[in-house]
Each structure stands twice: as C-alpha cells, then as structure tokens.
Design a protein around this motif. Sequence first.
Motif, PDB file in Angstrom:
ATOM      1  N   LYS A 127     -20.562  -0.435  -9.103  1.00  0.00           N
ATOM      2  CA  LYS A 127     -20.689  -0.360 -10.562  1.00  0.00           C
ATOM      3  C   LYS A 127     -19.500  -0.927 -11.315  1.00  0.00           C
ATOM      4  CE  LYS A 127     -23.919   3.474 -10.683  1.00  0.00           C
ATOM      5  NZ  LYS A 127     -24.260   4.753 -11.303  1.00  0.00           N
ATOM      6  N   SER A 128     -18.545  -1.511 -10.630  1.00  0.00           N
ATOM      7  CA  SER A 128     -17.338  -1.966 -11.319  1.00  0.00           C
ATOM      8  C   SER A 128     -17.297  -3.470 -11.576  1.00  0.00           C
ATOM      9  CB  SER A 128     -16.090  -1.546 -10.542  1.00  0.00           C
ATOM     10  OG  SER A 128     -15.994  -2.265  -9.329  1.00  0.00           O
ATOM     11  N   ASP A 129     -18.348  -4.178 -11.218  1.00  0.00           N
ATOM     12  CA  ASP A 129     -18.401  -5.637 -11.383  1.00  0.00           C
ATOM     13  C   ASP A 129     -17.183  -6.274 -10.729  1.00  0.00           C
ATOM     14  OD1 ASP A 129     -20.866  -5.541 -12.831  1.00  0.00           O
ATOM     15  OD2 ASP A 129     -19.734  -4.921 -14.604  1.00  0.00           O
ATOM     16  N   ASP A 130     -16.462  -7.093 -11.464  1.00  0.00           N
ATOM     17  CA  ASP A 130     -15.290  -7.762 -10.887  1.00  0.00           C
ATOM     18  C   ASP A 130     -14.003  -6.981 -11.095  1.00  0.00           C
ATOM     19  OD1 ASP A 130     -16.681  -9.898  -9.791  1.00  0.00           O
ATOM     20  OD2 ASP A 130     -16.574 -11.070 -11.645  1.00  0.00           O
ATOM     21  N   LYS A 131     -14.085  -5.876 -11.812  1.00  0.00           N
ATOM     22  CA  LYS A 131     -12.910  -5.043 -12.046  1.00  0.00           C
ATOM     23  C   LYS A 131     -12.780  -4.034 -10.909  1.00  0.00           C
ATOM     24  CE  LYS A 131     -13.472  -5.267 -17.028  1.00  0.00           C
ATOM     25  NZ  LYS A 131     -13.730  -4.506 -18.242  1.00  0.00           N
ATOM     26  N   MET A 132     -11.604  -3.465 -10.806  1.00  0.00           N
ATOM     27  CA  MET A 132     -11.394  -2.401  -9.829  1.00  0.00           C
ATOM     28  C   MET A 132     -11.482  -1.075 -10.566  1.00  0.00           C
ATOM     29  SD  MET A 132      -8.516  -4.023  -7.355  1.00  0.00           S
ATOM     30  CE  MET A 132      -9.014  -3.242  -5.846  1.00  0.00           C
ATOM     31  N   THR A 133     -11.802  -0.027  -9.834  1.00  0.00           N
ATOM     32  CA  THR A 133     -11.940   1.298 -10.431  1.00  0.00           C
ATOM     33  C   THR A 133     -11.067   2.297  -9.687  1.00  0.00           C
ATOM     34  OG1 THR A 133     -13.535   2.933 -11.206  1.00  0.00           O
ATOM     35  CG2 THR A 133     -13.956   1.989  -9.041  1.00  0.00           C
ATOM     36  N   VAL A 183      -8.369   7.170   3.503  1.00  0.00           N
ATOM     37  CA  VAL A 183      -9.449   8.101   3.164  1.00  0.00           C
ATOM     38  C   VAL A 183      -9.532   9.210   4.198  1.00  0.00           C
ATOM     39  CG1 VAL A 183     -11.970   8.287   3.010  1.00  0.00           C
ATOM     40  CG2 VAL A 183     -10.789   6.489   1.799  1.00  0.00           C
ATOM     41  N   GLY A 184      -9.340   8.871   5.450  1.00  0.00           N
ATOM     42  CA  GLY A 184      -9.344   9.879   6.506  1.00  0.00           C
ATOM     43  C   GLY A 184      -8.232  10.897   6.336  1.00  0.00           C
ATOM     44  N   GLN A 185      -7.110  10.471   5.799  1.00  0.00           N
ATOM     45  CA  GLN A 185      -5.993  11.372   5.559  1.00  0.00           C
ATOM     46  C   GLN A 185      -6.227  12.246   4.326  1.00  0.00           C
ATOM     47  OE1 GLN A 185      -3.152  11.768   7.550  1.00  0.00           O
ATOM     48  NE2 GLN A 185      -4.501  10.613   8.889  1.00  0.00           N
ATOM     49  N   MET A 186      -6.876  11.684   3.306  1.00  0.00           N
ATOM     50  CA  MET A 186      -7.111  12.434   2.062  1.00  0.00           C
ATOM     51  C   MET A 186      -8.267  13.415   2.206  1.00  0.00           C
ATOM     52  SD  MET A 186      -6.378   9.720  -1.015  1.00  0.00           S
ATOM     53  CE  MET A 186      -8.092   9.574  -1.327  1.00  0.00           C
ATOM     54  N   LYS A 187      -9.332  13.008   2.860  1.00  0.00           N
ATOM     55  CA  LYS A 187     -10.547  13.801   3.069  1.00  0.00           C
ATOM     56  C   LYS A 187     -11.328  14.065   1.779  1.00  0.00           C
ATOM     57  CE  LYS A 187      -9.380  15.560   7.452  1.00  0.00           C
ATOM     58  NZ  LYS A 187      -8.997  14.321   8.037  1.00  0.00           N
ATOM     59  N   LYS A 188     -10.644  14.470   0.672  1.00  0.00           N
ATOM     60  CA  LYS A 188     -11.292  14.777  -0.602  1.00  0.00           C
ATOM     61  C   LYS A 188     -10.450  14.261  -1.759  1.00  0.00           C
ATOM     62  CE  LYS A 188     -13.527  19.094   0.752  1.00  0.00           C
ATOM     63  NZ  LYS A 188     -13.689  20.516   0.397  1.00  0.00           N
ATOM     64  N   PHE A 189     -11.128  14.074  -2.892  1.00  0.00           N
ATOM     65  CA  PHE A 189     -10.437  13.776  -4.141  1.00  0.00           C
ATOM     66  C   PHE A 189     -11.112  14.609  -5.220  1.00  0.00           C
ATOM     67  CE2 PHE A 189      -9.901  11.489  -8.138  1.00  0.00           C
ATOM     68  CZ  PHE A 189      -8.522  11.379  -8.177  1.00  0.00           C
ATOM     69  N   ALA A 198      -3.032   9.275  -4.858  1.00  0.00           N
ATOM     70  CA  ALA A 198      -4.470   8.987  -4.838  1.00  0.00           C
ATOM     71  C   ALA A 198      -4.962   8.504  -6.200  1.00  0.00           C
ATOM     72  CB  ALA A 198      -5.250  10.217  -4.396  1.00  0.00           C
ATOM     73  N   GLU A 199      -4.366   8.998  -7.252  1.00  0.00           N
ATOM     74  CA  GLU A 199      -4.758   8.579  -8.595  1.00  0.00           C
ATOM     75  C   GLU A 199      -4.411   7.115  -8.873  1.00  0.00           C
ATOM     76  OE1 GLU A 199      -3.155  11.417 -11.370  1.00  0.00           O
ATOM     77  OE2 GLU A 199      -4.465  13.015 -10.627  1.00  0.00           O
ATOM     78  N   LEU A 200      -3.542   6.544  -8.078  1.00  0.00           N
ATOM     79  CA  LEU A 200      -3.152   5.146  -8.256  1.00  0.00           C
ATOM     80  C   LEU A 200      -4.046   4.170  -7.486  1.00  0.00           C
ATOM     81  CD1 LEU A 200       0.718   5.581  -7.886  1.00  0.00           C
ATOM     82  CD2 LEU A 200      -0.602   5.418 -10.016  1.00  0.00           C
ATOM     83  N   LEU A 201      -4.792   4.682  -6.521  1.00  0.00           N
ATOM     84  CA  LEU A 201      -5.639   3.815  -5.702  1.00  0.00           C
ATOM     85  C   LEU A 201      -6.785   3.241  -6.516  1.00  0.00           C
ATOM     86  CD1 LEU A 201      -5.886   6.044  -2.509  1.00  0.00           C
ATOM     87  CD2 LEU A 201      -4.361   4.099  -2.910  1.00  0.00           C
ATOM     88  N   GLN A 202      -7.112   1.970  -6.257  1.00  0.00           N
ATOM     89  CA  GLN A 202      -8.207   1.316  -6.967  1.00  0.00           C
ATOM     90  C   GLN A 202      -9.029   0.492  -5.990  1.00  0.00           C
ATOM     91  OE1 GLN A 202      -7.565  -0.487 -10.661  1.00  0.00           O
ATOM     92  NE2 GLN A 202      -6.510   1.285 -11.468  1.00  0.00           N
ATOM     93  N   TYR A 203     -10.324   0.461  -6.263  1.00  0.00           N
ATOM     94  CA  TYR A 203     -11.273  -0.247  -5.402  1.00  0.00           C
ATOM     95  C   TYR A 203     -12.338  -0.938  -6.244  1.00  0.00           C
ATOM     96  CZ  TYR A 203      -9.334   3.063  -2.036  1.00  0.00           C
ATOM     97  OH  TYR A 203      -8.484   3.801  -1.260  1.00  0.00           O
ATOM     98  N   MET A 253       0.861  -1.182   0.000  1.00  0.00           N
ATOM     99  CA  MET A 253       0.000   0.000   0.000  1.00  0.00           C
ATOM    100  C   MET A 253       0.895   1.229   0.000  1.00  0.00           C
ATOM    101  SD  MET A 253      -2.905   1.612   0.085  1.00  0.00           S
ATOM    102  CE  MET A 253      -4.189   0.435   0.312  1.00  0.00           C
ATOM    103  N   VAL A 254       0.543   2.176  -0.816  1.00  0.00           N
ATOM    104  CA  VAL A 254       1.312   3.407  -0.883  1.00  0.00           C
ATOM    105  C   VAL A 254       1.147   4.201   0.407  1.00  0.00           C
ATOM    106  CG1 VAL A 254       1.257   3.606  -3.380  1.00  0.00           C
ATOM    107  CG2 VAL A 254      -0.605   4.542  -2.064  1.00  0.00           C
ATOM    108  N   ASP A 255       2.137   4.955   0.744  1.00  0.00           N
ATOM    109  CA  ASP A 255       2.122   5.720   1.991  1.00  0.00           C
ATOM    110  C   ASP A 255       1.570   7.116   1.767  1.00  0.00           C
ATOM    111  OD1 ASP A 255       3.136   3.683   3.586  1.00  0.00           O
ATOM    112  OD2 ASP A 255       5.193   4.153   3.016  1.00  0.00           O
ATOM    113  N   ILE A 256       0.312   7.204   1.439  1.00  0.00           N
ATOM    114  CA  ILE A 256      -0.333   8.483   1.151  1.00  0.00           C
ATOM    115  C   ILE A 256      -0.322   9.398   2.376  1.00  0.00           C
ATOM    116  CG2 ILE A 256      -2.710   7.844   1.706  1.00  0.00           C
ATOM    117  CD1 ILE A 256      -3.412   9.232  -1.019  1.00  0.00           C
ATOM    118  N   HIS A 257      -0.358   8.801   3.555  1.00  0.00           N
ATOM    119  CA  HIS A 257      -0.371   9.594   4.781  1.00  0.00           C
ATOM    120  C   HIS A 257       0.997  10.162   5.129  1.00  0.00           C
ATOM    121  CE1 HIS A 257       0.606   5.486   5.924  1.00  0.00           C
ATOM    122  NE2 HIS A 257       1.215   5.976   6.981  1.00  0.00           N
TER     123      HIS A 257
END
Length: 116
Positions: free
Chosen positions: A24-30, A85-91, A15-20, A1-5
């Motif tokens: 709506k993404s079916d079996d793919k990550m977005t 997410v708590g560290q980013m707050k917004k995207f 943040a642009e590298l994170l995927q979930y 995991m990247v150290d965004i914090h």
Amino acid sequence: MVDIHEDSQNKTKIAELLQYHSTKSDDKMTSLKDYVMRMNEGHNYIYYITCESKKVVENSSFLKKLKKKGYEVLYMVNAIDEYVVGQMKKFEGNKFVPVTKKGLKLDEREDEKQKN
C-alpha cells in the motif's frame, strides 16, 4: 542498518525508525507505526514477505490472498530484515507473520472460526 538485535534497551525506539516498501505504500517507504495505524479491524498481525528485490516480490503469488482481503504486506528485501523481525517478534503488540508461512491464518477471527 541499526543494530536492533544488540540494543534491547532501545529496541522499541529503533523499531520506529525502520521503513519498508509495502503493498500500500507505492514507491514510498512506510514505517511500522504507519503500517499499524492503517490496519483494518480484525487485522491483528504485521504481515511481511522477504525476497531479493521489490520488483520480484510485487509479483509474488503469496500476496494475492492478502491483497484481496485488503491487508497490507511489508516487503523486506534486505538480507538482515528477516533477522531483525525475528529479534523483535512484535511491534506495538502486533506479531510479525511471514506470508510465506505454511497454513497462514489471516486474522484471529479466522482462528476462532476454525476452533468452533
């Protein structure tokens, strides 16, 4: 995991590298960027839910209302996700909102309706 914090200078790039997975993404990550691009008009928040697995979270009763309205919800199934997410707050100007939050409001227009 990247150290965004730990890397506030590159937080946006990381943040642009994170995927979930999402509703709506079916079996793919977005990516967060793709999520934001798919947001409907009036959909002003990035909704997410945390749980121990995708399989468990897909059947959560918390998702019912959001799915009905057509809102996408990110599945955060890793222990560090909620912290990140708590560290980013917004995207891209969109605030992260947990769907398990008590008194969840789905968009700013609903907020305005309740004020009037």
